[in-house]
Design an enzyme around this catalytic site. Structure first.
Site, PDB file in Angstrom:
ATOM      1  N   ASP A  25       0.862  -1.195   0.000  1.00 45.82           N
ATOM      2  CA  ASP A  25       0.000   0.000   0.000  1.00 45.82           C
ATOM      3  C   ASP A  25       0.893   1.239   0.000  1.00 45.82           C
ATOM      4  O   ASP A  25       1.754   1.389   0.861  1.00 45.82           O
ATOM      5  CB  ASP A  25      -0.883  -0.026   1.263  1.00 45.82           C
ATOM      6  CG  ASP A  25      -1.953   1.059   1.247  1.00 45.82           C
ATOM      7  OD1 ASP A  25      -3.053   0.789   1.721  1.00 45.82           O
ATOM      8  OD2 ASP A  25      -1.678   2.175   0.773  1.00 45.82           O
ATOM      9  N   ASP A 120      -3.536   2.244  -5.506  1.00 41.25           N
ATOM     10  CA  ASP A 120      -2.267   2.232  -4.760  1.00 41.25           C
ATOM     11  C   ASP A 120      -2.063   0.994  -3.908  1.00 41.25           C
ATOM     12  O   ASP A 120      -1.161   0.968  -3.092  1.00 41.25           O
ATOM     13  CB  ASP A 120      -2.140   3.494  -3.891  1.00 41.25           C
ATOM     14  CG  ASP A 120      -2.920   3.377  -2.583  1.00 41.25           C
ATOM     15  OD1 ASP A 120      -4.020   2.785  -2.602  1.00 41.25           O
ATOM     16  OD2 ASP A 120      -2.423   3.871  -1.561  1.00 41.25           O
ATOM     17  N   GLU A 121      -2.910  -0.030  -4.050  1.00 34.10           N
ATOM     18  CA  GLU A 121      -2.675  -1.197  -3.200  1.00 34.10           C
ATOM     19  C   GLU A 121      -3.044  -2.501  -3.896  1.00 34.10           C
ATOM     20  O   GLU A 121      -3.903  -2.521  -4.781  1.00 34.10           O
ATOM     21  CB  GLU A 121      -3.421  -1.072  -1.867  1.00 34.10           C
ATOM     22  CG  GLU A 121      -4.912  -0.960  -2.000  1.00 34.10           C
ATOM     23  CD  GLU A 121      -5.621  -0.934  -0.649  1.00 34.10           C
ATOM     24  OE1 GLU A 121      -5.394  -1.857   0.170  1.00 34.10           O
ATOM     25  OE2 GLU A 121      -6.417  -0.011  -0.425  1.00 34.10           O
TER      26      GLU A 121
END
Ligand code: DCP
Ligand code: MG
Length: 372
Positions: A25, A120-121
């Site tokens: 993350d 983003d993860e």
């Protein structure tokens, strides 16, 4: 399993078919990208998204802004009151998508079992991995290094034997963190975990649990599977397992979430509209929480009704403006139920699904731009 532990341990657990899962993350993602690209923002309290003169909300807060208690989803006005020098920045989604592609390309150098959860993860299953690196911690370190080299941004990684634990681990030492929850620590870790830190237990459910005296994983573990299902519906089975640090959900590389929903079947059929409305309100809360986690909203609401005689109907309505808030979801579901539930019929199951999903932060920005 070899997480970077002594080799003998690694061999032992590989025999028991333990998986190695990494959750990655990015740190303060949108805000970090803006600080990277504009040196004037570095070291400063900044937020991306929202304008104090509008009704918008914060999408991302830099770590400097978080010291003032500012966080994502906070109204921009409140954020400004907390920090007079706060800098508001308009989002650049194209750039965030580019960075997202860069980090995904890095993940795929290690494994094709990559399940993105947001820009983003992602979860990675590295039990078997392309470079044949035995230690999952070593892989997490290598990925963090590659991300930093390619993007000048930091990521945090969680390493463990399943998705549930890996996801929690990545948040433990943020920012630029790396946390391993080894198999022999897993149960103790979960026992001491406060209930609101459980991924998959939202605010509303956490409050309900606290009212039942469930504060930590250890408290949750006291409950039988049957009682959890009775109280919380099907998802009670998930709670039962994660309280024991168990989670068999595979990392699914093809998963594209097309809808978000929740349903509940009742031990006793519901006979009155009031009971059904109360149930719809709970379902709406759960759906709203899930949408919030995924940072999405949706244009279509579908209500599912299964009657006591097992006959089932679904009724949908599509809106020009997408919805995500519990109150809006409840309002619409209630209208549909009112219009379609048959007279004098008992109901054994209700479900609400939101589909035609759109990215919530992007949408909010478009709405703001239109009102300027
Ligand atoms: N986001 C958003 N609205 C929210 C939450 C997040 O638009 N309510 C966007 C902005 C974030 C990005 O998604 O930068 C990633 O979300 P995260 O929850 O991972 O939060 P951050 O990456 O900003 O911070 P952290 O370091 O806590 O992961
Ligand atoms: Mg993040």
């Amino acid at each position: 399993m070899d997480f970077g532990l002594p080799r003998s341990l690694g061999l032992l657990s590989r025999a028991s078919r333990c998986r190695k899962i990494i959750h990655i993350d990015m740190d303060a993602f949108y805000a970090s990208v803006e600080q990277r690209d504009n040196p004037a923002y570095r070291g400063k309290p900044i937020v991306v998204g929202g304008r104090p003169e509008q009704r918008g909300a914060v999408a991302a807060a830099s770590y400097e802004a978080r010291k003032f208690g500012i966080h994502a989803a906070m109204p921009a006005r409140t954020a400004q009151q907390k920090c007079r020098d706060l800098i508001f920045i308009q989002p650049r989604f194209d750039i965030y998508r580019q960075v997202s592609q860069q980090i995904r390309a890095i993940f795929h150098r290690y494994t094709d079992l990559v399940e993105p959860l947001a820009l983003d993860e992602a979860y990675l299953d590295v039990t078997q991995n392309k470079p044949n690196i035995p230690s999952a911690v070593a892989i997490a370190k290598a990925i963090k290094r590659e991300i930093l080299e390619a993007t000048q941004l930091t990521a945090s990684a969680g390493v463990s034997m399943n998705k549930f634990l890996a996801k929690i681990a990545s948040g433990v030492n943020k920012p630029n963190g790396l946390c391993l929850i080894a198999p022999d620590q897993a149960e103790t870790f979960v026992e001491t975990l406060p209930i609101n830190k459980f991924h998959g237990i939202g605010q509303v459910t956490a409050e309900k649990m606290r009212a039942l005296g469930i504060q930590t994983g250890a408290d949750l573990k006291q409950w039988s599977e049957a009682d959890l299902v009775k109280r919380f519906g099907k998802v009670g089975r998930f709670y039962y397992r994660v309280a024991r640090a168990q989670d068999e959900r595979p990392v699914n590389p093809n998963r594209i979430r097309k809808s978000v929903g929740a349903e509940n079947s009742f031990a006793e059929d519901l006979a009155s509209l009031d009971q059904m409305f109360a149930e719809l309100e709970r379902l709406a809360q759960r759906v709203a929480e899930r949408l919030d986690t995924q940072k999405q909203s949706g244009h279509t609401l579908t209500l599912k009704i299964k009657y006591a005689d097992y006959q089932q109907i679904t009724r949908s309505q599509t809106l020009s403006e997408p919805i995500r808030e519990a109150s809006a979801i409840y309002g619409l579901a209630r209208e549909l139920l009112w219009a379609h539930v048959g007279d004098r019929k008992k109901v054994r199951l209700l479900g609400i699904t939101i589909s035609h999903l759109v990215d919530a932060s992007e949408l909010q920005y478009v709405q703001l731009s239109l009102t300027l």
